[in-house]
Design a protein around this motif. Sequence first.
Motif, PDB file in Angstrom:
ATOM      1  N   ARG A 100       0.657  -1.085   0.009  1.00  0.00           N
ATOM      2  CA  ARG A 100       0.160  -0.128  -0.305  1.00  0.00           C
ATOM      3  C   ARG A 100       0.517   1.029   0.015  1.00  0.00           C
ATOM      4  NH1 ARG A 100      -4.986  -1.463   0.746  1.00  0.00           N
ATOM      5  NH2 ARG A 100      -5.229  -3.527   1.684  1.00  0.00           N
ATOM      6  N   PRO A 101       0.031   1.955  -0.627  1.00  0.00           N
ATOM      7  CA  PRO A 101       1.317   3.333  -0.329  1.00  0.00           C
ATOM      8  C   PRO A 101       0.554   4.157   0.954  1.00  0.00           C
ATOM      9  CG  PRO A 101      -1.100   3.812  -1.714  1.00  0.00           C
ATOM     10  CD  PRO A 101      -0.449   2.433  -1.655  1.00  0.00           C
ATOM     11  N   GLN A 102       2.349   4.456   1.009  1.00  0.00           N
ATOM     12  CA  GLN A 102       2.644   5.503   2.358  1.00  0.00           C
ATOM     13  C   GLN A 102       2.211   6.342   2.416  1.00  0.00           C
ATOM     14  OE1 GLN A 102       6.570   4.227   3.904  1.00  0.00           O
ATOM     15  NE2 GLN A 102       6.127   5.226   5.704  1.00  0.00           N
ATOM     16  N   ALA A 103       2.360   7.397   3.684  1.00  0.00           N
ATOM     17  CA  ALA A 103       2.170   9.039   3.706  1.00  0.00           C
ATOM     18  C   ALA A 103       3.327   9.330   2.747  1.00  0.00           C
ATOM     19  CB  ALA A 103       1.527   9.423   5.039  1.00  0.00           C
ATOM     20  N   GLY A 104       3.924  10.730   2.574  1.00  0.00           N
ATOM     21  CA  GLY A 104       5.165  11.033   2.849  1.00  0.00           C
ATOM     22  C   GLY A 104       5.983  10.288   1.402  1.00  0.00           C
ATOM     23  N   TRP A 105       5.851   9.846   0.528  1.00  0.00           N
ATOM     24  CA  TRP A 105       5.664   8.809  -0.336  1.00  0.00           C
ATOM     25  C   TRP A 105       5.124   9.224  -1.757  1.00  0.00           C
ATOM     26  CZ3 TRP A 105      11.339   6.768  -0.305  1.00  0.00           C
ATOM     27  CH2 TRP A 105      11.674   6.813   0.581  1.00  0.00           C
ATOM     28  N   THR A 106       5.703   9.577  -2.834  1.00  0.00           N
ATOM     29  CA  THR A 106       4.496   9.320  -3.995  1.00  0.00           C
ATOM     30  C   THR A 106       4.810   8.070  -5.308  1.00  0.00           C
ATOM     31  OG1 THR A 106       5.114  12.125  -3.827  1.00  0.00           O
ATOM     32  CG2 THR A 106       4.251  11.404  -5.737  1.00  0.00           C
ATOM     33  N   VAL A 107       4.012   8.022  -5.275  1.00  0.00           N
ATOM     34  CA  VAL A 107       3.883   6.477  -6.186  1.00  0.00           C
ATOM     35  C   VAL A 107       4.393   6.829  -7.549  1.00  0.00           C
ATOM     36  CG1 VAL A 107       2.925   4.563  -6.813  1.00  0.00           C
ATOM     37  CG2 VAL A 107       2.097   5.512  -4.736  1.00  0.00           C
ATOM     38  N   ALA A 108       5.356   6.739  -8.043  1.00  0.00           N
ATOM     39  CA  ALA A 108       6.181   6.290  -9.072  1.00  0.00           C
ATOM     40  C   ALA A 108       5.622   5.110 -10.290  1.00  0.00           C
ATOM     41  CB  ALA A 108       7.077   6.203  -9.141  1.00  0.00           C
ATOM     42  N   GLY A 110       0.310  -4.473  -5.369  1.00  0.00           N
ATOM     43  CA  GLY A 110       0.659  -2.841  -4.959  1.00  0.00           C
ATOM     44  C   GLY A 110       1.809  -1.646  -5.161  1.00  0.00           C
ATOM     45  N   VAL A 111       2.498  -1.007  -5.191  1.00  0.00           N
ATOM     46  CA  VAL A 111       3.118  -0.337  -5.085  1.00  0.00           C
ATOM     47  C   VAL A 111       4.665  -1.412  -5.610  1.00  0.00           C
ATOM     48  CG1 VAL A 111       5.076   2.172  -4.588  1.00  0.00           C
ATOM     49  CG2 VAL A 111       2.382   1.699  -3.544  1.00  0.00           C
ATOM     50  N   MET A 112       5.235  -0.730  -6.312  1.00  0.00           N
ATOM     51  CA  MET A 112       6.379  -1.438  -6.484  1.00  0.00           C
ATOM     52  C   MET A 112       7.174  -0.152  -6.502  1.00  0.00           C
ATOM     53  SD  MET A 112       5.415  -3.497 -10.182  1.00  0.00           S
ATOM     54  CE  MET A 112       5.265  -1.426 -11.133  1.00  0.00           C
ATOM     55  N   VAL A 113       7.247   1.239  -6.941  1.00  0.00           N
ATOM     56  CA  VAL A 113       8.332   2.111  -6.701  1.00  0.00           C
ATOM     57  C   VAL A 113       8.049   3.373  -6.315  1.00  0.00           C
ATOM     58  CG1 VAL A 113      10.744   2.914  -7.968  1.00  0.00           C
ATOM     59  CG2 VAL A 113       9.624   1.229  -8.596  1.00  0.00           C
ATOM     60  N   ASP A 114       8.517   4.253  -5.280  1.00  0.00           N
ATOM     61  CA  ASP A 114       8.224   5.621  -5.010  1.00  0.00           C
ATOM     62  C   ASP A 114       9.115   6.281  -4.422  1.00  0.00           C
ATOM     63  OD1 ASP A 114       8.896   3.875  -2.621  1.00  0.00           O
ATOM     64  OD2 ASP A 114       6.792   4.257  -1.369  1.00  0.00           O
ATOM     65  N   PHE A 115       8.787   7.277  -4.194  1.00  0.00           N
ATOM     66  CA  PHE A 115       9.660   8.389  -3.922  1.00  0.00           C
ATOM     67  C   PHE A 115       9.052   9.802  -3.351  1.00  0.00           C
ATOM     68  CE2 PHE A 115       7.835  10.308  -7.376  1.00  0.00           C
ATOM     69  CZ  PHE A 115       7.038  11.647  -7.057  1.00  0.00           C
ATOM     70  N   ARG A 116      10.671   9.581  -2.505  1.00  0.00           N
ATOM     71  CA  ARG A 116      10.729  11.544  -1.912  1.00  0.00           C
ATOM     72  C   ARG A 116      11.766  12.190  -1.500  1.00  0.00           C
ATOM     73  NH1 ARG A 116      10.377  10.487   4.740  1.00  0.00           N
ATOM     74  NH2 ARG A 116      10.278  12.877   4.426  1.00  0.00           N
TER      75      ARG A 116
END
Length: 362
Positions: free
Chosen positions: A39-47, A53-59
């Motif tokens: 699942r997405p996490q607050a503070g991170w943007t899903v790429a 579910g989420v593969m790569v995210d960034f901040r």
Amino acid sequence: MVLVLFGVTSGVVLANKAGTTTTSSTASSTTTSTIPPERPQAGWTVASSSSRGVMVDFRNIVVGAVTFRALRLHARTTLLRWHVGSIDPNLSSRAPVDAGPAIDWPSEGLAGVVAVFNGGFKQSAAAGGAVVDGLRLVPLSRGRMTIGIDTGGHWAMGVWGSTTFPPKGFHPISYRQNLGPLVLNGALAPAAAPSQWREWGDPLGGNPLEPRTGLGVDRRGNLIYVATMGRVLQNQLGQALISAGAVAAMQLDINPYWPIMGASLHPLHANGGLFPVQLPMSEHSPTIYEGGWQRDFFVAMAEPNRWSCSWESPGLSGPPGTVRAQRLSLAGKGCRTTTTTTTTTSTTTSTTSSTTTTPPAS
């Protein structure tokens, strides 16, 4: 995923290992419906994301007056490969094509590339060893922080020579070392003190404030790449990794010319794709890895949609030193009914669907 964490005195091992629980990052007997998605996490943007579910995210992370870009690969939804450069290490020309100086689209393109980023120091820096597809490029050194990659593209990070690394049951196909530990047990290693900057590379003009990159693992086994083109010391890089969640980490390359990072918004299956999420002010586009690059780098790919299907390579067999190409193929009972993606116009078959989000301005 099973996370293994050992104390500083015995070395640190952090791994996303195969298992049969509902949090496994590889094929298991558990039905898809009982496995929660990433699942997405607050503070991170899903790429990028898939049915898992989420593969790569960034901040972005700010340490002092410097902004770092953090890129996170989720252990349950992605896999990893390491590539040599065309010039470095010295024996790179002997590496099989799947680990060569360019993205191996006939293999890695099947899964779909979701991120790329730079590796470590040149061989001449004597910062540690490297092995790929059974080929020993540079001998591995005790005390060096090491990332290992196994047949399923899962990773483990720890101190080489400790009694706990590599972890039990881990079947590596490649290793990359670079200097000693930067972060251990969620804290800066003693050698990361600002006064110890000479231990962390040869800065241009003797100025230790340099662009730096690093790689770490968090408590869930996710892999975190952190970089900045700002001028920082090694302790600031370590602090950025800790802020991103890393409990163990290593420095990768430094100096303005070498930091390169890119993440796509969906799995890429051939040359010509886009990596909209990049390292601001980097001197190179991440597409440089498509045609071949002189230095080593990492490629992250998408796992199939179904939890009971995964990408695997054949592994190593024979006496030590036997070199064997590690092309990917599907493994698991769920692969027979996995559907193909419709998110790209590529004619290459994929087992990953995706959704996209627009990254914020750098």
